[in-house]
Motif scaffolding. Structure first.
Motif, PDB file in Angstrom:
ATOM      1  N   ARG A 148      -1.562  -6.127  29.035  1.00 39.79           N
ATOM      2  CA  ARG A 148      -1.315  -5.775  30.440  1.00 39.79           C
ATOM      3  C   ARG A 148      -1.932  -4.419  30.756  1.00 39.79           C
ATOM      4  N   ARG A 149      -2.478  -4.307  31.955  1.00 35.92           N
ATOM      5  CA  ARG A 149      -3.189  -3.080  32.332  1.00 35.92           C
ATOM      6  C   ARG A 149      -2.278  -2.025  32.935  1.00 35.92           C
ATOM      7  N   GLY A 150      -1.082  -2.435  33.365  1.00 31.55           N
ATOM      8  CA  GLY A 150      -0.157  -1.477  33.961  1.00 31.55           C
ATOM      9  C   GLY A 150       0.576  -0.670  32.908  1.00 31.55           C
ATOM     10  N   PRO A 151       1.443   0.255  33.336  1.00 22.55           N
ATOM     11  CA  PRO A 151       2.151   1.119  32.392  1.00 22.55           C
ATOM     12  C   PRO A 151       3.388   0.449  31.811  1.00 22.55           C
ATOM     13  N   LEU A 152       3.922   1.046  30.746  1.00 20.64           N
ATOM     14  CA  LEU A 152       5.232   0.672  30.222  1.00 20.64           C
ATOM     15  C   LEU A 152       6.262   1.596  30.862  1.00 20.64           C
ATOM     16  N   LEU A 153       7.238   1.006  31.550  1.00 26.57           N
ATOM     17  CA  LEU A 153       8.270   1.765  32.237  1.00 26.57           C
ATOM     18  C   LEU A 153       9.631   1.471  31.608  1.00 26.57           C
ATOM     19  N   VAL A 154      10.443   2.503  31.437  1.00 31.14           N
ATOM     20  CA  VAL A 154      11.805   2.347  30.943  1.00 31.14           C
ATOM     21  C   VAL A 154      12.751   2.625  32.103  1.00 31.14           C
ATOM     22  N   ALA A 155      13.546   1.631  32.474  1.00 34.71           N
ATOM     23  CA  ALA A 155      14.438   1.774  33.628  1.00 34.71           C
ATOM     24  C   ALA A 155      15.646   2.632  33.271  1.00 34.71           C
ATOM     25  N   HIS A 156      16.097   3.439  34.237  1.00 32.29           N
ATOM     26  CA  HIS A 156      17.343   4.195  34.070  1.00 32.29           C
ATOM     27  C   HIS A 156      18.059   4.249  35.411  1.00 32.29           C
ATOM     28  N   GLY A 157      19.377   4.382  35.356  1.00 35.90           N
ATOM     29  CA  GLY A 157      20.170   4.389  36.579  1.00 35.90           C
ATOM     30  C   GLY A 157      20.198   3.018  37.228  1.00 35.90           C
ATOM     31  N   ARG A 158      20.439   2.981  38.521  1.00 42.20           N
ATOM     32  CA  ARG A 158      20.504   1.710  39.247  1.00 42.20           C
ATOM     33  C   ARG A 158      19.138   1.017  39.212  1.00 42.20           C
ATOM     34  N   LEU A 159      19.131  -0.253  38.896  1.00 39.37           N
ATOM     35  CA  LEU A 159      17.880  -0.979  38.711  1.00 39.37           C
ATOM     36  C   LEU A 159      17.198  -1.266  40.044  1.00 39.37           C
ATOM     37  N   ARG A 160      15.886  -1.099  40.070  1.00 43.39           N
ATOM     38  CA  ARG A 160      15.084  -1.479  41.222  1.00 43.39           C
ATOM     39  C   ARG A 160      13.724  -1.958  40.727  1.00 43.39           C
ATOM     40  N   ALA A 161      13.007  -2.648  41.589  1.00 46.83           N
ATOM     41  CA  ALA A 161      11.723  -3.231  41.199  1.00 46.83           C
ATOM     42  C   ALA A 161      10.641  -2.151  41.139  1.00 46.83           C
ATOM     43  N   PRO A 162       9.786  -2.165  40.105  1.00 42.97           N
ATOM     44  CA  PRO A 162       8.670  -1.206  40.051  1.00 42.97           C
ATOM     45  C   PRO A 162       7.669  -1.471  41.172  1.00 42.97           C
ATOM     46  N   ARG A 163       7.059  -0.412  41.673  1.00 42.50           N
ATOM     47  CA  ARG A 163       6.047  -0.559  42.727  1.00 42.50           C
ATOM     48  C   ARG A 163       4.648  -0.728  42.161  1.00 42.50           C
ATOM     49  N   VAL A 164       4.463  -0.388  40.889  1.00 39.34           N
ATOM     50  CA  VAL A 164       3.143  -0.548  40.282  1.00 39.34           C
ATOM     51  C   VAL A 164       2.991  -1.984  39.799  1.00 39.34           C
ATOM     52  N   ARG A 165       1.773  -2.495  39.904  1.00 39.70           N
ATOM     53  CA  ARG A 165       1.518  -3.876  39.502  1.00 39.70           C
ATOM     54  C   ARG A 165       1.201  -3.966  38.013  1.00 39.70           C
ATOM     55  N   ASP A 166       1.449  -5.137  37.458  1.00 42.50           N
ATOM     56  CA  ASP A 166       1.091  -5.442  36.077  1.00 42.50           C
ATOM     57  C   ASP A 166       1.788  -4.513  35.088  1.00 42.50           C
ATOM     58  N   ALA A 167       3.011  -4.070  35.425  1.00 41.75           N
ATOM     59  CA  ALA A 167       3.747  -3.169  34.543  1.00 41.75           C
ATOM     60  C   ALA A 167       4.606  -3.973  33.568  1.00 41.75           C
ATOM     61  N   THR A 168       4.979  -3.308  32.492  1.00 38.10           N
ATOM     62  CA  THR A 168       5.990  -3.826  31.569  1.00 38.10           C
ATOM     63  C   THR A 168       7.235  -2.976  31.764  1.00 38.10           C
ATOM     64  N   LEU A 169       8.393  -3.630  31.938  1.00 39.60           N
ATOM     65  CA  LEU A 169       9.629  -2.907  32.236  1.00 39.60           C
ATOM     66  C   LEU A 169      10.644  -3.151  31.133  1.00 39.60           C
ATOM     67  N   LEU A 170      11.077  -2.082  30.466  1.00 40.26           N
ATOM     68  CA  LEU A 170      12.121  -2.152  29.453  1.00 40.26           C
ATOM     69  C   LEU A 170      13.459  -1.875  30.123  1.00 40.26           C
ATOM     70  N   VAL A 171      14.376  -2.847  30.051  1.00 39.38           N
ATOM     71  CA  VAL A 171      15.674  -2.757  30.711  1.00 39.38           C
ATOM     72  C   VAL A 171      16.773  -2.905  29.666  1.00 39.38           C
ATOM     73  N   ASP A 172      17.769  -2.042  29.721  1.00 41.55           N
ATOM     74  CA  ASP A 172      18.915  -2.119  28.816  1.00 41.55           C
ATOM     75  C   ASP A 172      19.963  -3.043  29.436  1.00 41.55           C
ATOM     76  N   LEU A 173      20.059  -4.270  28.936  1.00 41.88           N
ATOM     77  CA  LEU A 173      21.022  -5.230  29.486  1.00 41.88           C
ATOM     78  C   LEU A 173      22.458  -4.739  29.353  1.00 41.88           C
ATOM     79  N   ASP A 174      22.748  -4.015  28.271  1.00 46.48           N
ATOM     80  CA  ASP A 174      24.118  -3.581  28.021  1.00 46.48           C
ATOM     81  C   ASP A 174      24.605  -2.570  29.048  1.00 46.48           C
ATOM     82  N   ALA A 175      23.683  -1.948  29.791  1.00 46.75           N
ATOM     83  CA  ALA A 175      24.066  -0.929  30.778  1.00 46.75           C
ATOM     84  C   ALA A 175      24.032  -1.461  32.212  1.00 46.75           C
TER      85      ALA A 175
END
Length: 458
Positions: free
Chosen positions: A74-101
């Motif tokens: 994938r050409r987009g960045p790797l993003l790690v979500a924190h706080g309240r979840l929202r959709a990334p605005r950058v395209r082709d990103a990879t999003l790491l989400v902590d399900l337990d939180a």
């Protein structure tokens, strides 16, 4: 004004280079089954198919996510979500989400992100045996057990970590002496791979250019396994321990639905202006209430069973009645049911056996992977075997949960989870039988129910 945590956000994480990513996604850094799953990461990423990452943080979750992102192409960045979840605005990103939180509201947002197909989601949980919380996440799962459960891989993993450190200082990795390997094997590793990495780093500095010995490691051996200590306890203490275990799981089963209901109540003012979100939360609350109601009814039924009255019981009619109850759920998940074996009779209380079968099948339904084959074999003397997950490596949860203190599965282990199995097992044992689990060589799971056989002339 909402705080930064309430607004939510993303941390942009640098990707690994190709060589480091390849090493991270292969053995010995990963168990063989996890490495095979990681090999399909590029295909999953191309379809924006979410990947369940069942890895504790201390097992190297972030580094594994960086490696998966690098391997995905994938050409987009790797993003790690924190706080309240929202959709990334950058395209082709990879999003790491902590399900337990995640809150129930965050789970709704996560479903929408996955539906959009623009972001590849790595949904992480610390429990290596956890099931996906929703069917749309239960497609590809990469599971890494804690280091304490990977004793056979420990020497190779330790040597690989040392080799990586040696490259940084421009040399070769020192050897691990026999007493060092024994010391590593005896340690409990409560800090998982992160602790192992730190121990090896200190040992490398202490040993210099020589071999690493136990004295360089500075770690204590693991305490005696709880099972050995339990043998010295009186029977009453063991019974209390099992009761405490059962009550702890009941509390867990009730607490999760209550969190959903509480979240719904907390967000009620905001939901009044959003009909769609209000309906979604209402459905989640109804599901949570039904789950608690079913749990309490099941426990009450268990309490009403009383002392068993043994008599000759034909297992096939009882099994057919319980299978009819779960067949719609099996059909909904695309699970194929296969039956083998002829009439089998046991000597037990028919009401008790029906209750045990109902809970056993309910527990299996939670564990069997979608589109799997569920095979039931009836055999003499009074034995029912249930096999699933063959060849897929997906049905590992029961084997891990029933492993006796990490030393491998045992048929007579008393810690079978979840609650449905605990109740079924208690009733089976009350009638003189046993309920256990065995690992299959091809990667499947085999549950075995044994009951006292009926007399030949009954």
């Amino acid at each position: 004004m909402p705080t930064r945590a309430e607004r939510g956000g993303f941390a942009r994480v640098p990707a690994l280079d190709a060589d480091a990513a390849a090493a991270c996604l292969a053995t010995p850094h990963l168990p063989a089954a996890a490495a095979a799953t990681a090999g399909r990461a590029r295909d999953a990423a191309a379809l924006a198919m979410p990947l369940l990452l069942a890895v504790a943080s201390a097992s190297g979750r972030l580094r594994l996510a960086r490696a998966l992102h690098a391997a995905s192409g994938r050409r987009g960045p790797l993003l790690v979500a924190h706080g309240r979840l929202r959709a990334p605005r950058v395209r082709d990103a990879t999003l790491l989400v902590d399900l337990d939180a995640l809150t129930p509201a965050d789970r709704v947002v996560l479903e929408a992100i996955c539906d959009d197909g623009r972001t590849w989601v790595l949904a992480a949980t610390a429990d290596a045996a956890a099931r996906a919380p929703a069917p749309w996440l239960d497609v590809v799962a990469l599971r890494v057990p804690p280091l304490a459960a990977r004793a056979a891989e420990l020497p190779a993993l330790a040597q690989a970590l040392l080799a990586a450190k040696a490259v940084r200082r421009g040399g070769t990795a020192p050897a691990l002496a026999e007493d060092a390997l024994a010391c590593l094997a005896a340690h409990a590793w409560p800090g998982d791979v992160a602790e192992l990495d730190a121990v090896l780093a200190r040992a490398l500095l202490a040993a210099g250019d020589g071999a690493i010995t136990a004295a360089h490691l500075g770690v204590a051996p693991a305490p005696p396994p709880p099972a050995e200590a339990a043998e010295a306890l009186p029977a009453e203490t063991a019974t209390v321990a099992r009761l405490e275990f059962l009550l702890a799981e009941m509390a867990h089963e009730i607490k999760n639905p209550l969190v959903t209901i509480k979240t719904f109540a907390d967000h009620l003012p905001a939901l009044l202006d959003d009909a769609e979100l209000r309906e979604r939360f209402a459905a989640l609350s109804d599901e949570a209430i039904a789950r608690m109601d079913g749990l309490l009814e099941n426990v009450l039924d268990f309490a009403r069973l009383g002392v068993p009255t043994p008599e000759p019981v034909a297992l096939v009619p009882l099994l057919d009645a319980q299978l009819a109850e779960v067949q719609p759920a099996l059909d909904a998940r695309g699970v194929v049911l296969e039956r083998r074996g002829g009439p089998v009779a046991c000597r037990a209380d028919a009401t008790h056996v029906a209750y045990a079968l109902r809970n056993l099948l309910a527990g299996v339904l939670r564990e069997v992977p979608p589109r799997d084959t569920l095979r039931l074999d009836l055999a003499s003397p009074a034995t029912l075997q249930i096999a699933f997950g063959r060849g897929s490596g997906a049905a590992t949860r029961l084997r891990e949960l029933t492993a006796a203190n990490g030393h491998g599965p045992k048929l007579d282990d008393p810690t079978m989870l979840p609650l449905a199995f605990t109740l079924a097992r208690a009733v089976v044992e009350r009638n003189g039988g046993s309920l256990g689990v065995r690992a299959q060589p091809e990667g499947g799971t085999l549950l075995e129910l044994r009951l006292p056989p009926a007399a030949p002339d009954s």
